[in-house]
Design an enzyme around this catalytic site. Structure first.
Site, mmCIF file in Angstrom:
data_model
loop_
_atom_site.group_PDB
_atom_site.id
_atom_site.type_symbol
_atom_site.label_atom_id
_atom_site.label_comp_id
_atom_site.label_asym_id
_atom_site.label_seq_id
_atom_site.Cartn_x
_atom_site.Cartn_y
_atom_site.Cartn_z
ATOM 1 N N GLY A 12 0.811 -1.213 0.000
ATOM 2 C CA GLY A 12 0.000 0.000 0.000
ATOM 3 C C GLY A 12 0.838 1.254 0.000
ATOM 4 C CB ALA A 13 4.246 1.735 -0.903
ATOM 5 C CB SER A 14 0.443 4.043 -4.665
ATOM 6 O OG SER A 14 -0.848 3.969 -4.074
ATOM 7 C CB VAL A 62 -1.591 -7.772 -0.015
ATOM 8 C CG1 VAL A 62 -0.249 -7.460 -0.646
ATOM 9 C CG2 VAL A 62 -2.273 -6.505 0.499
ATOM 10 C CG ASN A 88 0.930 1.581 4.775
ATOM 11 O OD1 ASN A 88 0.654 2.234 5.772
ATOM 12 N ND2 ASN A 88 0.553 1.954 3.555
ATOM 13 C CB SER A 144 -5.435 1.973 13.831
ATOM 14 O OG SER A 144 -6.325 3.008 14.200
ATOM 15 C CE1 TYR A 157 -8.358 0.860 9.840
ATOM 16 C CE2 TYR A 157 -8.745 1.869 11.986
ATOM 17 C CZ TYR A 157 -7.947 1.697 10.869
ATOM 18 O OH TYR A 157 -6.740 2.344 10.786
ATOM 19 C CB ALA A 159 -12.415 -6.188 15.517
ATOM 20 C CE LYS A 161 -5.348 -1.159 10.602
ATOM 21 N NZ LYS A 161 -4.215 -1.424 9.677
#
Length: 252
Positions: A12-14, A62, A88, A144, A157, A159, A161
């Site tokens: 997720g690096a864009s 992914v 990420n 997070s 979300y 849960a 994390k």
């Protein structure tokens, strides 16, 4: 921190935190692999901004388990060794229990866990296989503050994390004998390009009030914590969860 001759893969690096992390690693001499799902335009923009040479793009989703294996294998084939994996990539879906139907409720849970937990588990599995045969490495997972404080409008979300944190600490214990170090960074709300587009003025004001600094985290501040956990000097911090939330949520 010096990452000269280190090979780094960031999912997720864009854009956002992933982009800031890629820029920070490249600034420290690393060769960076930018993973993204389908935003080729943004990925190429990020690639063009990286200092140094030897950086590459890796277009894999992914959230699909077969693509996690292909991603790691492709990276190792190209670079010879994976030194650092930064997980990420993540998603967040609003699904207020008192407002959505059951189909939307279950969809949010399934999709969120597929990306935020299962993808991290799968990329970590294949990364660990590669690192165990090459002398070790670092895995840094992006969590997070929602894992600790609760997320009433997007419980999947929070849960996902929280589960990511527990999994990361389990892997830190399991992989230590192989000189593989696992750490977690838990940001608060971060001022990314997406936030600038999606936040209403009222939502922004509420977020600014959460921290005594009266601002949101900057992506480069989160990246700084990621680089620390990926550094050689942080080996004995394996299993650590670093909060980067501007004292907006303090846990004991």
């Amino acid at each position: 921190m010096d990452f000269t001759n280190k090979n780094i893969l960031i999912t997720g690096a864009s854009r956002g935190i992933g982009k800031a992390t890629a820029l920070a690693f490249a600034e420290k001499g690393a060769k960076v692999g930018i993973n993204y799902r389908n935003n080729t335009e943004e990925a190429n923009k990020t690639l063009a901004e990286l200092k140094g040479t030897g950086h590459s793009l890796f277009a894999y989703d992914v959230s699909k388990k077969e693509e996690t294996k292909a991603l790691i294998q492709d990276f190792v084939t190209q670079y010879g060794k994976l030194d650092v994996l930064v997980n990420n990539a993540g998603i967040s879906i609003f699904h207020d229990l008192d407002e959505v139907g059951f189909e939307d409720w279950t969809y949010a849970w399934e999709q969120t866990f597929k990306t935020n937990l299962f993808a991290v588990a799968n990329t970590s599995y294949w990364a660990a296989q590669a690192m165990m045969t090459s002398g070790g490495g670092h895995i840094v997972n992006v969590s997070s503050r929602g894992a600790f404080r609760g997320e009433p409008t997007k419980p999947a979300y929070g849960a996902s994390k929280a589960a990511l944190n527990a999994m990361s600490q389990s892997l830190a214990k399991k992989l230590a004998p192989y000189q593989i170090y696992v750490g977690v960074v838990a940001p608060g709300f971060t001022e990314t390009e997406m936030a600038a587009i999606t936040l209403t003025p009222a939502e922004r004001e509420n977020l600014l009030r959460e921290s005594p600094f009266k601002r949101m985290a900057q992506p480069k501040e989160v990246a700084h914590a990621i680089l620390f956990l990926a550094s050689e000097g942080a080996a004995y911090s394996s299993g650590t969860i670093i909060d980067v939330n501007g004292a907006s949520y303090l846990r004991s």
